[in-house]
Structures are given as C-alpha cells and as structure tokens.
Design a protein around this motif. Structure first.
Motif, short mmCIF file in Angstrom:
data_model
loop_
_atom_site.label_atom_id
_atom_site.label_comp_id
_atom_site.label_asym_id
_atom_site.label_seq_id
_atom_site.Cartn_x
_atom_site.Cartn_y
_atom_site.Cartn_z
N TRP A 18 0.92 -1.14 0.06
CA TRP A 18 0.19 0.15 0.03
C TRP A 18 0.90 1.31 0.07
N VAL A 19 1.94 1.17 0.77
CA VAL A 19 2.81 2.35 1.01
C VAL A 19 3.53 2.44 -0.25
N ASP A 20 3.92 1.53 -0.92
CA ASP A 20 4.85 1.71 -2.24
C ASP A 20 4.09 2.25 -3.38
N ALA A 21 2.68 1.58 -3.37
CA ALA A 21 2.01 2.31 -4.40
C ALA A 21 1.56 3.58 -4.46
N VAL A 22 1.31 4.33 -3.15
CA VAL A 22 1.06 5.53 -3.06
C VAL A 22 2.28 6.60 -3.07
N THR A 58 4.96 -3.46 -7.07
CA THR A 58 5.15 -2.24 -7.83
C THR A 58 4.74 -2.49 -9.43
N SER A 59 4.92 -3.67 -9.82
CA SER A 59 4.40 -3.93 -11.14
C SER A 59 2.81 -3.69 -11.20
N THR A 60 2.23 -4.26 -10.11
CA THR A 60 0.55 -4.19 -10.24
C THR A 60 0.33 -2.75 -10.16
N ALA A 61 1.01 -1.89 -9.28
CA ALA A 61 0.70 -0.71 -8.90
C ALA A 61 0.95 0.05 -10.36
N ALA A 62 2.17 -0.03 -11.10
CA ALA A 62 2.32 0.51 -12.31
C ALA A 62 1.31 0.20 -13.45
N LEU A 63 0.77 -0.93 -13.51
CA LEU A 63 -0.18 -1.39 -14.47
C LEU A 63 -1.40 -0.59 -14.16
N THR A 64 -1.95 -0.31 -12.73
CA THR A 64 -3.03 0.17 -12.28
C THR A 64 -3.13 1.66 -12.97
N TYR A 65 -1.91 2.44 -12.54
CA TYR A 65 -1.54 3.94 -12.74
C TYR A 65 -1.88 3.88 -14.39
N ALA A 66 -1.04 2.84 -15.20
CA ALA A 66 -1.05 3.19 -16.70
C ALA A 66 -2.33 3.12 -17.08
N ARG A 67 -3.33 2.44 -16.46
CA ARG A 67 -4.83 2.16 -16.91
C ARG A 67 -5.63 3.50 -16.53
N ARG A 68 -5.25 4.21 -15.78
CA ARG A 68 -6.22 5.08 -15.00
C ARG A 68 -5.85 6.28 -15.10
N THR A 69 -4.59 6.62 -15.33
CA THR A 69 -3.97 8.13 -15.34
C THR A 69 -3.07 8.34 -16.44
N ARG A 70 -2.46 9.61 -16.61
CA ARG A 70 -1.44 10.02 -17.80
C ARG A 70 0.01 9.62 -16.90
N ILE A 71 0.81 9.04 -17.95
CA ILE A 71 2.08 8.81 -17.74
C ILE A 71 3.17 9.42 -18.62
N ASP A 72 4.20 9.97 -18.46
CA ASP A 72 5.06 10.70 -19.39
C ASP A 72 5.91 9.62 -19.89
N TRP A 73 5.58 8.66 -20.73
CA TRP A 73 6.50 7.59 -21.21
C TRP A 73 7.83 8.09 -21.60
N ARG A 74 7.99 9.22 -22.42
CA ARG A 74 9.15 9.53 -22.68
C ARG A 74 10.23 9.77 -21.63
N VAL A 75 9.66 9.98 -20.47
CA VAL A 75 10.73 10.04 -19.36
C VAL A 75 10.77 8.71 -18.61
N ALA A 76 9.67 8.24 -18.38
CA ALA A 76 9.31 7.09 -17.55
C ALA A 76 9.99 5.85 -18.14
N ALA A 219 -0.84 -3.25 -2.84
CA ALA A 219 -0.37 -2.21 -4.23
C ALA A 219 -1.81 -1.74 -4.84
N LEU A 220 -2.70 -2.89 -4.99
CA LEU A 220 -4.08 -2.52 -5.67
C LEU A 220 -4.97 -1.51 -4.74
N ILE A 221 -4.90 -1.98 -3.67
CA ILE A 221 -5.68 -0.87 -2.70
C ILE A 221 -5.00 0.26 -2.82
N GLY A 222 -3.74 0.53 -2.49
CA GLY A 222 -3.10 1.83 -2.50
C GLY A 222 -3.03 2.48 -3.76
N SER A 223 -3.00 2.17 -5.06
CA SER A 223 -2.98 2.79 -6.19
C SER A 223 -4.30 3.22 -6.61
N ARG A 224 -5.47 2.35 -6.31
CA ARG A 224 -6.66 2.93 -6.48
C ARG A 224 -7.13 3.91 -5.56
#
Length: 255
Positions: A18-22, A58-76, A219-224
């Motif tokens: 949870w902490v890592d996801a936030v 962290t991979s689960t949180a990354a996928l959750t964020y990628a589906r629901r918010t904007r990510i600057d892929w050119r940097v990340a 991670a699922l709970i924290g990212s959402r």
C-alpha cells in the motif's frame, strides 16, 4: 517458520504494498520485519527477498496507474530501462558500504525533503508543464534511472519517495502523475536488483512469493486510493512516510 512470524511478514508485505503504491517507502516496513522474523538471514538475503515481493507490488501498481492516469512515457520509459542495469550494479555492491557511511547523508536529504515539501504547500498539487523542457527531461531520466536506481539496489527504503520528488521538482509533474511514473521506474530497479540477488542465491523463494501475493493486494488498494483521492492525498502520505523514515534512520544513527 512459526505462524506468528509468518503472520508478521504477510501483514508487513500488505502494508508495504500500500505504501509503495502511494508514495514508496514500503521497505521501511518490510526489511525490518524480515530481519526480525528471520534473524539468521544475511542482510543480502533479506534485501533479495524484499525485492521479490516488491517487484510484484510495484508492477501491479504501475499497471493500475497506466490504465487510469497519464504517464510521461518519454521520461518514465528510458528511466525504467536504465534503472534495471544501474540497480543491478547497486545490488552487486550491497554490503560493501557500511550503514554508518550512508545513513547520515540519507537522513540529511530526508530532512531537506520534509522541509521543502512542508514550506511549499502548492508543490505537486498542480502540474507545471512549462517546466518540462528537453534538458529537464534528460536530467530527470539521469537522476531517476541513475542515482536513485543505484541507491535502491544498494539500500532501498525511500526510493519511491525520492522518485516522486525528482519528477515533481525537475519536470513539474503533479504528485499523482509523479507517483505513477515512479512505479514504473521502481519496477525496473526491483527487477535489476532481484536478478543479481537471485543469481547469488540471496532470495528465499517460497517466503518471498507468499509475501508477493500480499504485496499485490496492498498495491491494488493503494494505487486505486491514490487515483481516487488525487495529488493532495499523495502529498499527505508522502510527508508521513518521509517523517517515518527520518525517525527510523535517526534512531539507528543516534542509538
């Protein structure tokens, strides 16, 4: 392992996810729990097992964020790719530098971060796209994929927090989008370090996979929750985690 120790680790893995996801900093919970529950394990084995659990979260949180918010892929994207290699180097060096050599420096940086975020209440609440120049983007990639990734491979706790601050201050991302980018890079650092630790036999696989399942739930709970509540929530949690890191490192340094 006795049920009480296993329960401690699984609970710590869930909270760490949870902490890592936030905001990052889950290692602050999970590493001490591993060293307490498995007192005979070398520090490198604790680090490797922690990386095994963390990479799933962290991979689960990354996928959750990628589906629901904007990510600057050119940097990340480039930062994450570089981070795999650099974190592997850091993991290979883990244990060669005594804690006494890095703890005061990290403590000073965390105090500066806490003061910086506290004294600038508007920091990270709103994006500043005008700050994202090619030079600043390159600097963010170097800082995240280089210096912070090396730190994560060698030490770990607080990596996600440092990544969020880097993306917020250097390229003007708000805390929510910076957290999303941080998860991608953190997944890369975890992968690079895990490869090195696994190749040297410093991973407790069965325990690490059990902790990974709990880490994913956290991670699922924290990212959402972060996506739903926004940048202000991420900022508040970030301050709490930074202060907790300061207390933990300060206690280790002065006692």
């Amino acid at each position: 392992m006795d049920p009480a120790s296993l329960g401690l680790l699984l609970t710590a893995a869930t909270l760490a996810g949870w902490v890592d996801a936030v905001v990052g900093g889950g290692g602050l919970l999970l590493l001490p729990a591993l060293l307490i529950a498995v007192p005979g394990a070398p520090v490198a084995t604790a680090l490797g097992t922690n990386k095994l659990a963390a990479i799933f979260g962290t991979s689960t949180a990354a996928l959750t964020y990628a589906r629901r918010t904007r990510i600057d892929w050119r940097v990340a994207g480039p930062a994450a790719a570089i981070a795999v290699l650099v974190a592997g180097v850091g993991a290979a060096l883990a244990g060669t530098i005594p804690a006494e050599a890095y703890r005061p420096a990290v403590l000073a940086v965390l105090v500066a971060v806490a003061l910086f975020v506290t004294l600038r209440p508007s920091l990270g609440l709103h994006a500043a796209p005008g700050r994202r120049t090619p030079a600043r983007a390159a600097a963010a990639i170097a800082i995240a994929g280089g210096g912070i990734a090396l730190y994560d491979g060698m030490i770990g706790p607080g990596t996600g927090t440092f990544l969020i601050l880097a993306f917020t201050t250097v390229i003007g991302a708000n805390f929510l989008h910076a957290s999303a980018m941080a998860k991608l890079v953190n997944a890369g650092t975890n992968l690079g370090a895990l490869i090195v630790f696994a190749s040297t036999g410093h991973v407790m696989w069965q325990l690490g996979l059990a902790m990974a399942a709990c880490n994913v739930i956290g991670a699922l709970i924290g990212s959402r929750m972060a996506i739903r509540r926004g940048a202000g929530f991420v900022r508040a949690v970030l301050l709490v985690v930074v202060l907790a890191l300061i207390v933990k490192l300060g206690y280790d340094q002065f006692t």
